[in-house]
Design an enzyme around this catalytic site. Structure first.
Site, PDB file in Angstrom:
ATOM      1  N   PRO A  76      41.360  44.496  38.384  1.00 20.61           N
ATOM      2  CG  PRO A  76      43.565  45.253  38.489  1.00 20.61           C
ATOM      3  CD  PRO A  76      42.562  44.630  37.559  1.00 20.61           C
ATOM      4  CB  CYS A  77      37.614  47.531  40.454  1.00 18.92           C
ATOM      5  SG  CYS A  77      36.772  46.111  41.138  1.00 18.92           S
ATOM      6  CG  HIS A  78      41.680  45.048  44.480  1.00 18.65           C
ATOM      7  ND1 HIS A  78      41.470  44.184  43.416  1.00 18.65           N
ATOM      8  CD2 HIS A  78      42.999  44.955  44.800  1.00 18.65           C
ATOM      9  CE1 HIS A  78      42.611  43.584  43.120  1.00 18.65           C
ATOM     10  NE2 HIS A  78      43.552  44.037  43.931  1.00 18.65           N
TER      11      HIS A  78
END
Length: 176
Positions: A138-140
């Site tokens: 989950p780089c967001h």
């Protein structure tokens, strides 16, 4: 290394995934057609000897289910990756990012610290920009130190949408 890949319906379009017997290597956020998703998938991966083989039609059902959960704003879980083509630093950055809980966020500096390079927040940002498995890694959930969004490899619109799906308030490019 034998890699398989294929498209599947998810969200408002088609995702594509690539995997080896060791785990997931790449994932594409929804595109309008399977062929667009497959074209984008090839951009994530190094040239493989078997890259000219056609896609498979049987993408892992559990993977599809977890991606659909993520795209509908529900907690998801995926832990089996094969990111052999990334550098050790990139792998550490993605491992740290995977530890950020659903509905929360951390800074690039936090990720860099966890990856063993305390002053490497820019390098961490570059590694996240090349994340071949967005959503599931989950780089967001990673933002700038001033609560600004920063960038996102799949486009800022996706970052805002994914954060909102997890209940994070985003206003004027800032998370609250």
């Amino acid at each position: 290394m034998q890699m398989k890949w294929g498209p599947f319906r998810a969200g408002k379009g088609f995702c594509a995934a690539a995997w080896t017997p060791k785990g997931l290597s790449a994932l594409v956020l929804p595109e309008s057609t399977p062929s667009k998703a497959m074209a984008k998938l090839r951009d994530y991966l190094p040239k493989a000897p078997d890259a000219d083989r056609p896609p498979v039609s049987n993408v892992d059902e559990r993977l599809q289910a977890e991606v659909r959960k993520a795209l509908s704003g529900r907690p998801f879980s995926w832990r089996t990756y094969d990111l052999y083509f990334l550098t050790p630093f990139q792998q550490r950055v993605l491992t740290a990012t995977s530890a950020i809980p659903w509905g929360q966020y951390r800074t690039y500096g936090w990720v860099a610290q966890k990856a063993g390079v305390p002053k490497g927040f820019r390098a961490a940002g570059q590694a996240l920009n090349r994340n071949p498995v967005p959503i599931l890694i989950p780089c967001h959930r990673v933002i700038a130190a001033n609560n600004r969004l920063g960038g996102y490899g799949s486009g800022l619109g996706w970052k805002i949408e994914l954060l909102r799906l997890e209940g994070v308030t985003v206003q004027n490019g800032t998370v609250n």
